[in-house]
Design an enzyme around this catalytic site. Sequence first.
Site, PDB file in Angstrom:
ATOM      1  N   ASN A  17       0.811  -1.217   0.000  1.00 14.68           N
ATOM      2  CA  ASN A  17       0.000   0.000   0.000  1.00 14.68           C
ATOM      3  C   ASN A  17       0.848   1.272   0.000  1.00 14.68           C
ATOM      4  O   ASN A  17       0.325   2.361  -0.235  1.00 14.68           O
ATOM      5  CB  ASN A  17      -0.961   0.014   1.196  1.00 14.68           C
ATOM      6  CG  ASN A  17      -0.241  -0.084   2.529  1.00 14.68           C
ATOM      7  OD1 ASN A  17       0.622  -0.950   2.710  1.00 14.68           O
ATOM      8  ND2 ASN A  17      -0.590   0.775   3.461  1.00 14.68           N
ATOM      9  N   HIS A  18       2.143   1.149   0.250  1.00 16.93           N
ATOM     10  CA  HIS A  18       3.023   2.325   0.195  1.00 16.93           C
ATOM     11  C   HIS A  18       3.826   2.377  -1.102  1.00 16.93           C
ATOM     12  O   HIS A  18       4.844   3.079  -1.178  1.00 16.93           O
ATOM     13  CB  HIS A  18       3.968   2.329   1.394  1.00 16.93           C
ATOM     14  CG  HIS A  18       3.276   2.542   2.699  1.00 16.93           C
ATOM     15  ND1 HIS A  18       2.680   3.735   3.045  1.00 16.93           N
ATOM     16  CD2 HIS A  18       3.062   1.695   3.750  1.00 16.93           C
ATOM     17  CE1 HIS A  18       2.146   3.631   4.253  1.00 16.93           C
ATOM     18  NE2 HIS A  18       2.358   2.396   4.700  1.00 16.93           N
ATOM     19  N   HIS A 108      -0.301  -8.912   0.732  1.00 19.44           N
ATOM     20  CA  HIS A 108      -0.074  -7.743   1.572  1.00 19.44           C
ATOM     21  C   HIS A 108      -1.422  -7.301   2.125  1.00 19.44           C
ATOM     22  O   HIS A 108      -2.243  -6.731   1.408  1.00 19.44           O
ATOM     23  CB  HIS A 108       0.561  -6.637   0.726  1.00 19.44           C
ATOM     24  CG  HIS A 108       1.121  -5.507   1.527  1.00 19.44           C
ATOM     25  ND1 HIS A 108       2.359  -5.561   2.117  1.00 19.44           N
ATOM     26  CD2 HIS A 108       0.603  -4.293   1.868  1.00 19.44           C
ATOM     27  CE1 HIS A 108       2.604  -4.428   2.748  1.00 19.44           C
ATOM     28  NE2 HIS A 108       1.535  -3.643   2.622  1.00 19.44           N
ATOM     29  N   HIS A 133       2.672  -6.831   5.735  1.00 17.67           N
ATOM     30  CA  HIS A 133       2.011  -5.571   6.040  1.00 17.67           C
ATOM     31  C   HIS A 133       1.943  -5.245   7.525  1.00 17.67           C
ATOM     32  O   HIS A 133       2.141  -4.101   7.904  1.00 17.67           O
ATOM     33  CB  HIS A 133       0.598  -5.478   5.454  1.00 17.67           C
ATOM     34  CG  HIS A 133      -0.120  -4.194   5.820  1.00 17.67           C
ATOM     35  ND1 HIS A 133       0.248  -2.978   5.312  1.00 17.67           N
ATOM     36  CD2 HIS A 133      -1.156  -3.938   6.664  1.00 17.67           C
ATOM     37  CE1 HIS A 133      -0.538  -2.020   5.807  1.00 17.67           C
ATOM     38  NE2 HIS A 133      -1.382  -2.579   6.633  1.00 17.67           N
ATOM     39  N   HIS A 135       3.911  -5.948   9.975  1.00 18.82           N
ATOM     40  CA  HIS A 135       5.238  -5.754  10.576  1.00 18.82           C
ATOM     41  C   HIS A 135       5.469  -6.650  11.791  1.00 18.82           C
ATOM     42  O   HIS A 135       6.525  -6.568  12.426  1.00 18.82           O
ATOM     43  CB  HIS A 135       5.473  -4.293  11.003  1.00 18.82           C
ATOM     44  CG  HIS A 135       5.454  -3.306   9.885  1.00 18.82           C
ATOM     45  ND1 HIS A 135       6.443  -2.355   9.715  1.00 18.82           N
ATOM     46  CD2 HIS A 135       4.571  -3.084   8.883  1.00 18.82           C
ATOM     47  CE1 HIS A 135       6.170  -1.596   8.659  1.00 18.82           C
ATOM     48  NE2 HIS A 135       5.038  -2.034   8.150  1.00 18.82           N
TER      49      HIS A 135
END
Length: 217
Positions: A17-18, A108, A133, A135
Amino acid sequence: MCEDFFAHGVDVITTGNHAWDQRQIIPYMATTTRVLRPANYPEHPSHKVPGRAVTVVESRKKPGLRLGVIQVMGRVFMDALDCPFRAADREVEKLDDLGIECILIDFHGEASSEKQAFAHYLDGRVSAVVGSHSHVQTADERILPSGTAAITDVGMTGCFDSVIGVKKEISIQKFLTKRPMKYEPAEGPGGYGAVLIDIDEQTGLSRSILRFREAIV
């Protein structure tokens, strides 16, 4: 940064998403087959999505042995993209047509339930489904009934003395005040979460998956 990773032996980098946060990555994506973005970004005839969602890498030690890598992104608590299940169907079928038996998918996503459902949906059709995603590494690594290795989240690479890689003081302030805060990466000794997957190159199914997390002091 990508070139530095490749110089150290990395074969493929996935995003999520980044993917578009740093705009200079967009023209770079057109120059490489080794940086992936999710396959289920909506396509439009007049607005092509930059980059690619699938790549194939060949073994350095055994010429002719290939691994297909796909990335998709979940929709629960995430952006409203196209269906990741149908996008994976489409991309897996393309790799099957190329005769590629070994396929790894990076899912993700935020929701554990969506990532687990996706892994079961692809069970027996791909070698592995690894989640990313959150972490935070999960402890549910397993071989599914039809031979696909799966884990809900592999974890992160970065400073463990943090809040998902962010300076903990900043993250605490954000939760306390509910005001916007500029995130900064935490500093200090790093580490990584990972999985080691043993795949049968003839069938494309997995024999084992080993989860590990190592702090580097």
